[in-house]
Design a protein around this motif. Structure first.
Motif, PDB file in Angstrom:
ATOM      1  N   UNK A  41       0.848  -1.191   0.000  1.00 45.61           N
ATOM      2  CA  UNK A  41       0.000   0.000   0.000  1.00 45.61           C
ATOM      3  C   UNK A  41       0.881   1.238   0.000  1.00 45.61           C
ATOM      4  N   UNK A  42       0.570   2.176  -0.872  1.00 43.42           N
ATOM      5  CA  UNK A  42       1.342   3.429  -0.908  1.00 43.42           C
ATOM      6  C   UNK A  42       2.515   3.389  -1.860  1.00 43.42           C
ATOM      7  N   UNK A  43       2.825   2.201  -2.408  1.00 41.20           N
ATOM      8  CA  UNK A  43       3.930   2.106  -3.372  1.00 41.20           C
ATOM      9  C   UNK A  43       3.413   2.216  -4.791  1.00 41.20           C
ATOM     10  N   UNK A  44       4.295   2.669  -5.693  1.00 38.84           N
ATOM     11  CA  UNK A  44       3.975   2.671  -7.115  1.00 38.84           C
ATOM     12  C   UNK A  44       5.085   1.913  -7.837  1.00 38.84           C
ATOM     13  N   UNK A  45       4.804   1.497  -9.068  1.00 35.75           N
ATOM     14  CA  UNK A  45       5.820   0.816  -9.872  1.00 35.75           C
ATOM     15  C   UNK A  45       6.259   1.754 -10.987  1.00 35.75           C
ATOM     16  N   UNK A  46       7.562   1.925 -11.102  1.00 38.64           N
ATOM     17  CA  UNK A  46       8.107   2.884 -12.058  1.00 38.64           C
ATOM     18  C   UNK A  46       9.050   2.175 -13.018  1.00 38.64           C
ATOM     19  N   UNK A  47       8.923   2.465 -14.312  1.00 42.46           N
ATOM     20  CA  UNK A  47       9.886   1.974 -15.292  1.00 42.46           C
ATOM     21  C   UNK A  47      10.901   3.077 -15.517  1.00 42.46           C
ATOM     22  N   UNK A  48      12.158   2.691 -15.579  1.00 42.18           N
ATOM     23  CA  UNK A  48      13.213   3.702 -15.608  1.00 42.18           C
ATOM     24  C   UNK A  48      13.994   3.661 -16.897  1.00 42.18           C
ATOM     25  N   UNK A  49      13.832   4.704 -17.703  1.00 40.65           N
ATOM     26  CA  UNK A  49      14.631   4.747 -18.915  1.00 40.65           C
ATOM     27  C   UNK A  49      16.079   5.157 -18.623  1.00 40.65           C
ATOM     28  N   UNK A  50      16.324   5.799 -17.514  1.00 40.65           N
ATOM     29  CA  UNK A  50      17.679   6.255 -17.209  1.00 40.65           C
ATOM     30  C   UNK A  50      18.098   5.690 -15.859  1.00 40.65           C
ATOM     31  N   UNK A  51      19.279   5.171 -15.811  1.00 39.74           N
ATOM     32  CA  UNK A  51      19.734   4.514 -14.591  1.00 39.74           C
ATOM     33  C   UNK A  51      20.761   5.373 -13.871  1.00 39.74           C
ATOM     34  N   UNK A  52      20.587   5.555 -12.618  1.00 45.65           N
ATOM     35  CA  UNK A  52      21.579   6.234 -11.787  1.00 45.65           C
ATOM     36  C   UNK A  52      21.543   5.559 -10.429  1.00 45.65           C
ATOM     37  N   UNK A  53      22.491   5.889  -9.574  1.00 49.49           N
ATOM     38  CA  UNK A  53      22.614   5.110  -8.334  1.00 49.49           C
ATOM     39  C   UNK A  53      21.361   5.113  -7.459  1.00 49.49           C
ATOM     40  N   UNK A  54      21.315   6.044  -6.496  1.00 45.64           N
ATOM     41  CA  UNK A  54      20.156   6.070  -5.602  1.00 45.64           C
ATOM     42  C   UNK A  54      18.994   6.812  -6.252  1.00 45.64           C
ATOM     43  N   UNK A  55      19.350   7.676  -7.181  1.00 48.14           N
ATOM     44  CA  UNK A  55      18.350   8.554  -7.778  1.00 48.14           C
ATOM     45  C   UNK A  55      17.724   7.893  -8.995  1.00 48.14           C
ATOM     46  N   UNK A  56      16.530   8.304  -9.326  1.00 50.82           N
ATOM     47  CA  UNK A  56      15.905   7.757 -10.517  1.00 50.82           C
ATOM     48  C   UNK A  56      14.972   8.780 -11.148  1.00 50.82           C
ATOM     49  N   UNK A  57      14.757   8.582 -12.447  1.00 48.70           N
ATOM     50  CA  UNK A  57      13.708   9.291 -13.159  1.00 48.70           C
ATOM     51  C   UNK A  57      13.049   8.252 -14.035  1.00 48.70           C
ATOM     52  N   UNK A  58      11.747   8.297 -14.153  1.00 51.82           N
ATOM     53  CA  UNK A  58      11.073   7.288 -14.954  1.00 51.82           C
ATOM     54  C   UNK A  58       9.612   7.616 -15.143  1.00 51.82           C
ATOM     55  N   UNK A  59       8.872   6.583 -15.546  1.00 50.74           N
ATOM     56  CA  UNK A  59       7.447   6.775 -15.783  1.00 50.74           C
ATOM     57  C   UNK A  59       6.675   5.745 -14.958  1.00 50.74           C
ATOM     58  N   UNK A 103      14.819  13.828 -18.281  1.00 51.70           N
ATOM     59  CA  UNK A 103      14.863  12.782 -17.250  1.00 51.70           C
ATOM     60  C   UNK A 103      16.285  12.535 -16.760  1.00 51.70           C
ATOM     61  N   UNK A 104      17.219  12.562 -17.688  1.00 47.17           N
ATOM     62  CA  UNK A 104      18.605  12.237 -17.305  1.00 47.17           C
ATOM     63  C   UNK A 104      19.181  13.306 -16.360  1.00 47.17           C
ATOM     64  N   UNK A 105      18.698  14.545 -16.490  1.00 50.78           N
ATOM     65  CA  UNK A 105      19.151  15.597 -15.559  1.00 50.78           C
ATOM     66  C   UNK A 105      18.403  15.491 -14.240  1.00 50.78           C
ATOM     67  N   UNK A 106      17.107  15.212 -14.310  1.00 44.19           N
ATOM     68  CA  UNK A 106      16.321  15.084 -13.080  1.00 44.19           C
ATOM     69  C   UNK A 106      16.864  13.960 -12.209  1.00 44.19           C
ATOM     70  N   UNK A 107      17.345  12.879 -12.868  1.00 43.32           N
ATOM     71  CA  UNK A 107      17.855  11.727 -12.126  1.00 43.32           C
ATOM     72  C   UNK A 107      19.137  12.056 -11.361  1.00 43.32           C
ATOM     73  N   UNK A 108      19.727  13.196 -11.643  1.00 39.90           N
ATOM     74  CA  UNK A 108      20.938  13.575 -10.922  1.00 39.90           C
ATOM     75  C   UNK A 108      20.674  14.516  -9.758  1.00 39.90           C
ATOM     76  N   UNK A 109      19.422  14.825  -9.509  1.00 38.36           N
ATOM     77  CA  UNK A 109      19.117  15.849  -8.500  1.00 38.36           C
ATOM     78  C   UNK A 109      18.954  15.320  -7.070  1.00 38.36           C
ATOM     79  N   UNK A 110      18.101  14.305  -6.820  1.00 38.07           N
ATOM     80  CA  UNK A 110      17.631  14.082  -5.452  1.00 38.07           C
ATOM     81  C   UNK A 110      18.706  13.935  -4.369  1.00 38.07           C
ATOM     82  N   UNK A 111      19.622  12.989  -4.501  1.00 36.16           N
ATOM     83  CA  UNK A 111      20.535  12.735  -3.385  1.00 36.16           C
ATOM     84  C   UNK A 111      21.453  13.924  -3.111  1.00 36.16           C
ATOM     85  N   UNK A 112      22.036  14.458  -4.168  1.00 37.85           N
ATOM     86  CA  UNK A 112      22.953  15.587  -3.969  1.00 37.85           C
ATOM     87  C   UNK A 112      22.198  16.795  -3.422  1.00 37.85           C
ATOM     88  N   UNK A 113      21.037  17.075  -3.992  1.00 33.00           N
ATOM     89  CA  UNK A 113      20.277  18.243  -3.546  1.00 33.00           C
ATOM     90  C   UNK A 113      19.802  18.071  -2.108  1.00 33.00           C
TER      91      UNK A 113
END
Ligand SMILES: NC(=O)c1ccc[n+]([C@@H]2O[C@H](COP(=O)([O-])OP(=O)(O)OC[C@H]3O[C@@H](n4cnc5c(N)ncnc54)[C@H](OP(=O)(O)O)[C@@H]3O)[C@@H](O)[C@H]2O)c1
Length: 264
Positions: A41-59, A103-113
């Motif tokens: 409950x509360x989880x979603x499933x995301x497909x990721x066109x771009x791979x990065x370590x802890x961070x992700x961007x997808x649909x 997406x590839x830029x967004x995937x670089x944001x979360x952990x560092x930011x």
């Protein structure tokens, strides 16, 4: 199970971690990693066109009754298992991606930011105060400069010559080329700021211990020295000496002549 989910394969390609070290030695590409189709409950499933370590961007391919829906373009942060094509995670760890940000830029944001955002919160930096950011051109430093400016603070940042324009573009008011000044602590003692820094943020990780050991001279009495992690990465002699130098500067209590400034 929605119709899109039925068309999703049970197995996927994923990078698994075999051991610590550089990605070329630590990561192994496997083609039969299970797709986590059973969601909590509360989880979603995301497909990721771009791979990065802890961070992700997808649909999002399964919104699972959360606020996110199938087809939403998202980015976010996941602690474990991010290097795969599909991943399930709490919807609260994701936000919708503005479509003008690739997406590839967004995937670089979360952990560092988030790391730098947390550091600035820890420092309780206020408008009008000054922050010294060591490593203004690092991922952490570039975000820290922008957050500090958004708070109305003055920013003094270091980097090497080639990154001066970048650091200034991020918003730094003053720039110091660390490759030209030798011991940073000694340099700052000789070039004292008009008002002492409220926060010193080491956004490099492990630096010349003098930055902390001389800090009483240029860091406000109620200021704080924050580091992103003074841990040796390559076990080189320089890094090990820096580590012990920093540990020593921290270990001696102020009443025994140690550094009388908060270290986080
Ligand atoms: N990235 C993250 O999400 C994250 C999260 C948590 C913790 N950390 C930790 O934070 C530290 C920085 O990580 P990062 O990913 O932001 O690094 P990065 O993007 O790889 O930063 C590299 C930059 O550090 C600068 N630098 C190197 N030595 C320096 C020195 N002595 N003084 C000033 N600047 C120096 C270099 O600037 P020049 O090219 O101008 O020389 C280079 O551009 C690491 O210890 C890392 O483990 C990172």
């Amino acid at each position: 199970m929605n119709s899109t989910l039925k068309s999703i394969p049970n197995k996927q390609t994923a990078w698994t971690v075999l051991n610590r070290g550089n990605p070329s030695k630590a990561l192994y590409l496997t083609t039969d990693w299970p797709v986590p189709k059973v969601l909590k409950t509360g989880e979603v499933l995301v497909k990721r066109p771009h791979v990065a370590e802890f961070d992700l961007a997808g649909v999002v391919v399964d919104g699972n009754g959360t606020d996110l829906s199938e087809g939403d373009q998202v980015y976010g942060f996941l602690g474990v298992g991010a290097l795969s094509q599909y991943t399930s995670l709490p919807a609260a760890y994701l936000v919708k991606r503005p479509l003008d940000i690739p997406a590839i830029e967004a995937a670089g944001v979360p952990l560092a930011a988030l790391t730098s955002y947390q550091a600035l919160r820890l420092g309780k930096l206020e408008s009008g105060q000054t922050i010294f950011i060591n490593g203004g051109s690092s991922s952490l430093g570039a975000f820290a400069i922008q957050f500090a400016k958004a708070r109305g603070a003055k920013v003094v940042a270091t980097a090497s010559t080639k990154n001066e324009a970048f650091v200034r573009r991020m918003g730094a008011d003053e720039f110091i080329d660390y490759t030209k000044v030798g011991s940073l602590g000694k340099y700052l003692v000789q070039n004292l700021p008009i008002t002492r820094y409220q926060v010193i943020y080491d956004a490099v990780g492990l630096v010349d211990p003098s930055l902390y050991s001389y800090s009483e001279k240029y860091l406000a009495r109620d200021g704080v020295f924050i580091t992103s992690g003074a841990i040796p990465k390559r076990l080189s002699m320089t890094e090990v000496l820096q580590f012990f130098g920093t540990a020593k500067a921290r270990a001696i209590p102020a009443w025994l002549g140690g550094v009388n400034r908060r270290y986080e």
